[in-house]
Design a protein around this motif. Structure first.
Motif, PDB file in Angstrom:
ATOM      1  N   ALA A 118       0.830  -1.210   0.000  1.00 30.20           N
ATOM      2  CA  ALA A 118       0.000   0.000   0.000  1.00 30.20           C
ATOM      3  C   ALA A 118       0.866   1.263   0.000  1.00 30.20           C
ATOM      4  CB  ALA A 118      -0.942  -0.002   1.203  1.00 30.20           C
ATOM      5  N   VAL A 119       2.004   1.209   0.677  1.00 28.82           N
ATOM      6  CA  VAL A 119       2.932   2.352   0.698  1.00 28.82           C
ATOM      7  C   VAL A 119       3.431   2.654  -0.715  1.00 28.82           C
ATOM      8  CG1 VAL A 119       5.247   3.060   1.451  1.00 28.82           C
ATOM      9  CG2 VAL A 119       3.660   2.048   3.092  1.00 28.82           C
ATOM     10  N   LEU A 120       3.645   1.617  -1.499  1.00 31.20           N
ATOM     11  CA  LEU A 120       4.221   1.772  -2.836  1.00 31.20           C
ATOM     12  C   LEU A 120       3.189   1.880  -3.958  1.00 31.20           C
ATOM     13  CD1 LEU A 120       7.150  -0.784  -2.543  1.00 31.20           C
ATOM     14  CD2 LEU A 120       7.250   1.691  -2.279  1.00 31.20           C
ATOM     15  N   ASP A 121       1.929   1.548  -3.683  1.00 29.19           N
ATOM     16  CA  ASP A 121       0.890   1.576  -4.720  1.00 29.19           C
ATOM     17  C   ASP A 121       0.809   2.940  -5.388  1.00 29.19           C
ATOM     18  OD1 ASP A 121       0.065  -1.023  -4.669  1.00 29.19           O
ATOM     19  OD2 ASP A 121      -1.617  -0.676  -3.303  1.00 29.19           O
ATOM     20  N   GLY A 122       0.793   2.910  -6.709  1.00 28.85           N
ATOM     21  CA  GLY A 122       0.700   4.141  -7.475  1.00 28.85           C
ATOM     22  C   GLY A 122       2.020   4.878  -7.612  1.00 28.85           C
ATOM     23  N   PHE A 123       3.063   4.350  -7.009  1.00 32.21           N
ATOM     24  CA  PHE A 123       4.366   5.012  -7.021  1.00 32.21           C
ATOM     25  C   PHE A 123       5.415   4.126  -7.690  1.00 32.21           C
ATOM     26  CE2 PHE A 123       8.331   6.180  -4.662  1.00 32.21           C
ATOM     27  CZ  PHE A 123       8.484   7.434  -5.222  1.00 32.21           C
ATOM     28  N   VAL A 124       5.472   2.882  -7.261  1.00 29.37           N
ATOM     29  CA  VAL A 124       6.389   1.894  -7.827  1.00 29.37           C
ATOM     30  C   VAL A 124       5.521   0.806  -8.456  1.00 29.37           C
ATOM     31  CG1 VAL A 124       8.142   0.152  -7.276  1.00 29.37           C
ATOM     32  CG2 VAL A 124       8.192   2.373  -6.129  1.00 29.37           C
ATOM     33  N   ARG A 125       5.916   0.348  -9.631  1.00 31.72           N
ATOM     34  CA  ARG A 125       5.147  -0.679 -10.327  1.00 31.72           C
ATOM     35  C   ARG A 125       4.884  -1.879  -9.420  1.00 31.72           C
ATOM     36  NH1 ARG A 125       8.674  -1.500 -15.517  1.00 31.72           N
ATOM     37  NH2 ARG A 125       8.463  -3.613 -14.715  1.00 31.72           N
ATOM     38  N   THR A 126       3.692  -2.410  -9.496  1.00 33.17           N
ATOM     39  CA  THR A 126       3.261  -3.512  -8.643  1.00 33.17           C
ATOM     40  C   THR A 126       4.132  -4.750  -8.793  1.00 33.17           C
ATOM     41  OG1 THR A 126       1.009  -2.675  -8.858  1.00 33.17           O
ATOM     42  CG2 THR A 126       1.250  -4.888  -7.982  1.00 33.17           C
ATOM     43  N   ASP A 127       4.614  -5.018  -9.989  1.00 26.30           N
ATOM     44  CA  ASP A 127       5.436  -6.212 -10.193  1.00 26.30           C
ATOM     45  C   ASP A 127       6.794  -6.110  -9.503  1.00 26.30           C
ATOM     46  OD1 ASP A 127       6.089  -4.212 -12.153  1.00 26.30           O
ATOM     47  OD2 ASP A 127       7.160  -5.726 -13.318  1.00 26.30           O
ATOM     48  N   ARG A 128       7.127  -4.964  -8.968  1.00 21.85           N
ATOM     49  CA  ARG A 128       8.392  -4.768  -8.263  1.00 21.85           C
ATOM     50  C   ARG A 128       8.242  -4.823  -6.748  1.00 21.85           C
ATOM     51  NH1 ARG A 128      11.053   0.051 -11.953  1.00 21.85           N
ATOM     52  NH2 ARG A 128      11.441  -1.287 -13.747  1.00 21.85           N
ATOM     53  N   HIS A 129       7.023  -4.858  -6.257  1.00 20.01           N
ATOM     54  CA  HIS A 129       6.778  -4.829  -4.809  1.00 20.01           C
ATOM     55  C   HIS A 129       7.370  -6.027  -4.087  1.00 20.01           C
ATOM     56  CE1 HIS A 129       3.112  -1.882  -4.968  1.00 20.01           C
ATOM     57  NE2 HIS A 129       4.150  -1.449  -5.673  1.00 20.01           N
ATOM     58  N   GLU A 130       7.195  -7.211  -4.658  1.00 20.31           N
ATOM     59  CA  GLU A 130       7.642  -8.426  -3.976  1.00 20.31           C
ATOM     60  C   GLU A 130       9.156  -8.433  -3.770  1.00 20.31           C
ATOM     61  OE1 GLU A 130       6.948 -11.582  -1.734  1.00 20.31           O
ATOM     62  OE2 GLU A 130       5.345 -10.542  -2.792  1.00 20.31           O
ATOM     63  N   GLU A 131       9.896  -8.095  -4.806  1.00 14.31           N
ATOM     64  CA  GLU A 131      11.353  -8.063  -4.676  1.00 14.31           C
ATOM     65  C   GLU A 131      11.795  -6.973  -3.699  1.00 14.31           C
ATOM     66  OE1 GLU A 131      15.429  -8.031  -7.363  1.00 14.31           O
ATOM     67  OE2 GLU A 131      13.512  -7.671  -8.342  1.00 14.31           O
ATOM     68  N   LEU A 132      11.149  -5.821  -3.749  1.00  8.49           N
ATOM     69  CA  LEU A 132      11.470  -4.766  -2.787  1.00  8.49           C
ATOM     70  C   LEU A 132      11.163  -5.207  -1.362  1.00  8.49           C
ATOM     71  CD1 LEU A 132      10.313  -1.518  -4.613  1.00  8.49           C
ATOM     72  CD2 LEU A 132      12.601  -1.958  -3.683  1.00  8.49           C
TER      73      LEU A 132
END
Length: 144
Positions: A118-132
């Motif tokens: 939720a912190v990253l939604d709309g800011f960093v692509r969703t497909d990158r959330h898991e690795e981050l």
């Protein structure tokens, strides 16, 4: 018919407004504070043309933690939509990017995977959330 924003866009507007408010360093958790301090140190080293690994090792206590943090910072730099903006080391408030990093660290430290996204939604692509998330979890485990 009046034009009303959807709940998703309303949440985004709220998140952006929250990031615009100055947040004092003193309000951060220990993990978030160490994350921001190390991030600022990397920025200082980059401007001075110095290797951040040496300085991070001195401040974080061991070379393994320093390497893990550099690995985390490199991934953030690669996935961020623009250059990560950090404040000077002496500044007592956070930039919006620093606030995002602090929230990422806190969410990862407490295992709140959904909040992390939720912190990253709309800011960093969703497909990158898991690795981050994975990289942030490893980083905060070493900082603890």
């Amino acid at each position: 018919m009046p034009n009303t924003p959807s709940s998703a866009s309303a949440a985004t507007v709220e998140r952006v407004a929250r990031l615009g408010q100055p947040v004092p360093l003193a309000s951060l958790s220990w993990t978030a504070l160490r994350t921001i301090s190390a991030t600022r140190l990397i920025a200082v080293c980059a401007r001075a043309g110095r290797d951040p690994l040496v300085e991070l090792t001195r401040r974080l206590g061991d070379v393994t933690t320093a390497r893990v943090f550099v690995h985390f910072a490199n991934l953030v730099g690669a996935y961020w939509p623009e250059d990560v903006q950090v404040m000077r080391p002496c500044c007592c408030v956070l930039s919006p990017d620093e606030m995002t990093l602090a929230m990422m660290a806190d969410c990862a430290a407490s295992g709140r995977r959904d909040e992390f996204s939720a912190v990253l939604d709309g800011f960093v692509r969703t497909d990158r959330h898991e690795e981050l998330y994975d990289r942030t979890t490893v980083m905060v485990a070493h900082l603890a």
